[in-house]
Design a protein around this motif. Structure first.
Motif, PDB file in Angstrom:
ATOM      1  N   VAL A  32       0.770  -1.496  -0.101  1.00 17.97           N
ATOM      2  CA  VAL A  32       0.192   0.045   0.147  1.00 17.97           C
ATOM      3  C   VAL A  32       0.968   1.329   0.007  1.00 17.97           C
ATOM      4  N   CYS A  33       1.954   1.227   0.590  1.00 19.61           N
ATOM      5  CA  CYS A  33       2.775   2.344   1.029  1.00 19.61           C
ATOM      6  C   CYS A  33       3.762   2.634  -0.029  1.00 19.61           C
ATOM      7  N   GLY A  34       4.190   3.943  -0.391  1.00 21.88           N
ATOM      8  CA  GLY A  34       5.187   4.288  -1.484  1.00 21.88           C
ATOM      9  C   GLY A  34       6.626   3.686  -0.736  1.00 21.88           C
ATOM     10  N   THR A  35       6.928   4.174   0.619  1.00 25.81           N
ATOM     11  CA  THR A  35       8.010   3.672   1.194  1.00 25.81           C
ATOM     12  C   THR A  35       8.593   2.183   0.912  1.00 25.81           C
ATOM     13  N   HIS A  36       7.504   1.352   1.170  1.00 21.66           N
ATOM     14  CA  HIS A  36       7.624   0.093   0.692  1.00 21.66           C
ATOM     15  C   HIS A  36       7.986  -0.243  -0.796  1.00 21.66           C
ATOM     16  N   THR A  37       7.427   0.343  -1.730  1.00 21.61           N
ATOM     17  CA  THR A  37       7.823   0.359  -3.097  1.00 21.61           C
ATOM     18  C   THR A  37       9.248   0.472  -3.138  1.00 21.61           C
ATOM     19  N   VAL A  38       9.655   1.508  -2.671  1.00 22.67           N
ATOM     20  CA  VAL A  38      11.160   1.842  -2.685  1.00 22.67           C
ATOM     21  C   VAL A  38      11.969   1.098  -2.034  1.00 22.67           C
ATOM     22  N   ALA A  39      11.634   0.453  -0.973  1.00 20.78           N
ATOM     23  CA  ALA A  39      12.258  -0.320  -0.116  1.00 20.78           C
ATOM     24  C   ALA A  39      12.248  -1.680  -0.739  1.00 20.78           C
ATOM     25  N   ILE A  40      11.313  -2.422  -1.402  1.00 13.97           N
ATOM     26  CA  ILE A  40      11.336  -3.562  -2.235  1.00 13.97           C
ATOM     27  C   ILE A  40      12.200  -3.480  -3.240  1.00 13.97           C
ATOM     28  N   PHE A  41      12.241  -2.463  -4.130  1.00 14.10           N
ATOM     29  CA  PHE A  41      13.297  -2.181  -5.361  1.00 14.10           C
ATOM     30  C   PHE A  41      14.528  -2.137  -4.841  1.00 14.10           C
ATOM     31  N   ARG A  42      14.871  -1.329  -3.633  1.00 17.67           N
ATOM     32  CA  ARG A  42      16.273  -1.274  -3.271  1.00 17.67           C
ATOM     33  C   ARG A  42      16.821  -2.749  -2.924  1.00 17.67           C
ATOM     34  N   ALA A  43      15.918  -3.474  -2.295  1.00 22.11           N
ATOM     35  CA  ALA A  43      16.437  -4.668  -1.842  1.00 22.11           C
ATOM     36  C   ALA A  43      16.278  -5.869  -3.008  1.00 22.11           C
ATOM     37  N   GLY A  44      15.693  -5.622  -4.009  1.00 24.25           N
ATOM     38  CA  GLY A  44      15.902  -6.363  -5.342  1.00 24.25           C
ATOM     39  C   GLY A  44      14.751  -7.502  -5.079  1.00 24.25           C
ATOM     40  N   ILE A  45      13.733  -7.235  -4.122  1.00 26.99           N
ATOM     41  CA  ILE A  45      12.707  -8.472  -3.664  1.00 26.99           C
ATOM     42  C   ILE A  45      11.908  -8.989  -4.771  1.00 26.99           C
ATOM     43  N   ARG A  46      11.347  -7.955  -5.885  1.00 25.09           N
ATOM     44  CA  ARG A  46      10.776  -8.528  -6.674  1.00 25.09           C
ATOM     45  C   ARG A  46      11.504  -9.755  -7.469  1.00 25.09           C
TER      46      ARG A  46
END
Ligand code: SF4
Length: 361
Positions: A32-46
């Motif tokens: 839901v949260c934009g901060t999570h979107t960035v954190a997910i990208f930074r960690a390469g989780i996708r």
């Protein structure tokens, strides 16, 4: 995951294996949260997740959901000679229907970037002959500080500081998403910062009414992976509930002191979300006893918002219907240096995050 020791790496690998085992058909999970979107990208989780698990971004970027009408009003205030506008920096580049605040600032308007609304108190005290208007946007996370600013303005007997409020509340927006047949979500990574204020209870409707798994998520890579694992387990067992993977910050009843300040100053109201439309009781307006600090009451401003025809698909991006890369303007006409829609403006906007960190999958 960029930084890890062996133990973290093994835990991450275990969680990914478990997620793969538990999820036996394609699922779409919304952060839901934009901060999570960035954190997910930074960690390469996708890229780490098994292919049957798809992550989509939601409406949790406050700048992205601020509508044209609000920006147009802010622009009109900024053009008044006796006004100093104070705002978070991201707001400067959000396009209104005719202009952005950044463009007005370039023509000489007195617009000052602040990191907290409380800084507006000092500016008001130093400029007694000016009207200071703070652009109060954000979710449950930032609204208590705006409310505290109103209380401090009153306490300090300042009569020249006003808020242009466009605060929003997350749970009603999730209800609207779930009622939309075009939206296809199997579980939510709930916004940790919002839940730190609200607690878990306001999200109980997700499992209870919509049979929807939901987990309060932290922002560290392992916290996000554990959140996805918990969602996978709920989906596998067909036992949706609310779980909390951010217990170090989020208490079951949130932050009662912040909520008390919030409810002292604000009350719920209907609000327009950019790309989604009017959502009942999804905004906050100042209570009547604090109307002396409400810019829209004390300094009413009538503006005409011109409906723009653009191919921007922010509305679908914010509802998780499409990924930013499905927009034909993404990375071409629309880039962070020249955003067409608000989702490309904020660093936490989905389109900006997809542009900066690569399309992933
Ligand atoms: Fe709108 Fe730009 Fe995102 Fe397309 S890429 S949806 S134009 S913000």
């Amino acid at each position: 995951m960029p930084e890890h020791n062996n133990e973290t790496k093994e835990m991450a690998q275990f969680l990914i294996r478990e997620i793969d085992r538990l999820v036996t058909k394609p699922v779409r999970l919304m952060e839901v949260c934009g901060t999570h979107t960035v954190a997910i990208f930074r960690a390469g989780i996708r890229q780490l997740l098994p292919p049957q698990v798809d992550l989509v971004s939601g409406p949790g970027c406050p700048v992205c959901v601020t509508p044209d009408e609000y920006i147009d009003k802010a622009v009109a205030y900024a053009r008044c000679e006796d006004v100093i506008l104070t705002t978070f920096g991201d707001m400067l580049r959000v396009p209104g229907s005719t202009s952005s605040l950044g463009e007005v600032k370039a023509t000489g308007a007195d617009i000052r970037v602040v990191y907290s609304p409380l800084e507006s108190l000092t500016i008001a005290a130093q400029n007694p002959h000016k009207k200071i208007i703070f652009l109060a946007v954000g979710f449950e996370t930032t609204a208590p500080t705006a409310a505290a600013t109103v209380l401090a303005t009153k306490k300090q007997n300042l009569t020249n500081l006003f808020l242009l409020s466009s605060h929003k509340i997350v749970p009603p927006a999730l209800k609207v998403l779930l009622a939309d047949p075009a939206v296809n979500i199997d579980g939510f990574l709930l916004p940790g910062h919002v839940c730190a204020i609200t607690g878990e209870r306001p999200f109980d409707f997700l499992p209870e009414t919509y049979h929807m798994p939901a987990v309060v998520a932290g922002f560290e890579p392992l916290e996000i992976l554990r959140t996805i694992y918990r969602l996978a387990r709920q989906i596998h067992d067909d036992q949706p509930t609310i779980e909390n993977e951010y217990k170090r910050i989020v208490k079951p009843d949130g932050n009662p002191a912040a909520r008390q300040i919030l409810s002292e100053v604000y009350e719920p109201t209907d609000a327009v979300w950019r790309g989604i439309g009017m959502i009942p009781d999804s905004g906050l307006r100042m209570k009547e006893q604090y109307s002396a600090f409400d810019a829209q009451v004390v300094l009413p401003m009538v503006t005409k918002t011109i409906a723009k025809k653009t191919a921007c698909r922010c509305g679908e991006v914010l509802r998780g219907i499409i990924k930013p890369t499905a927009c034909q303007l993404f990375g071409k006409a629309c880039v962070p240096e020249h955003p067409i829609g608000a989702c490309m403006v904020s660093v936490e906007g989905s389109c900006a995050a997809w542009y900066k960190y690569g399309s992933g999958r």
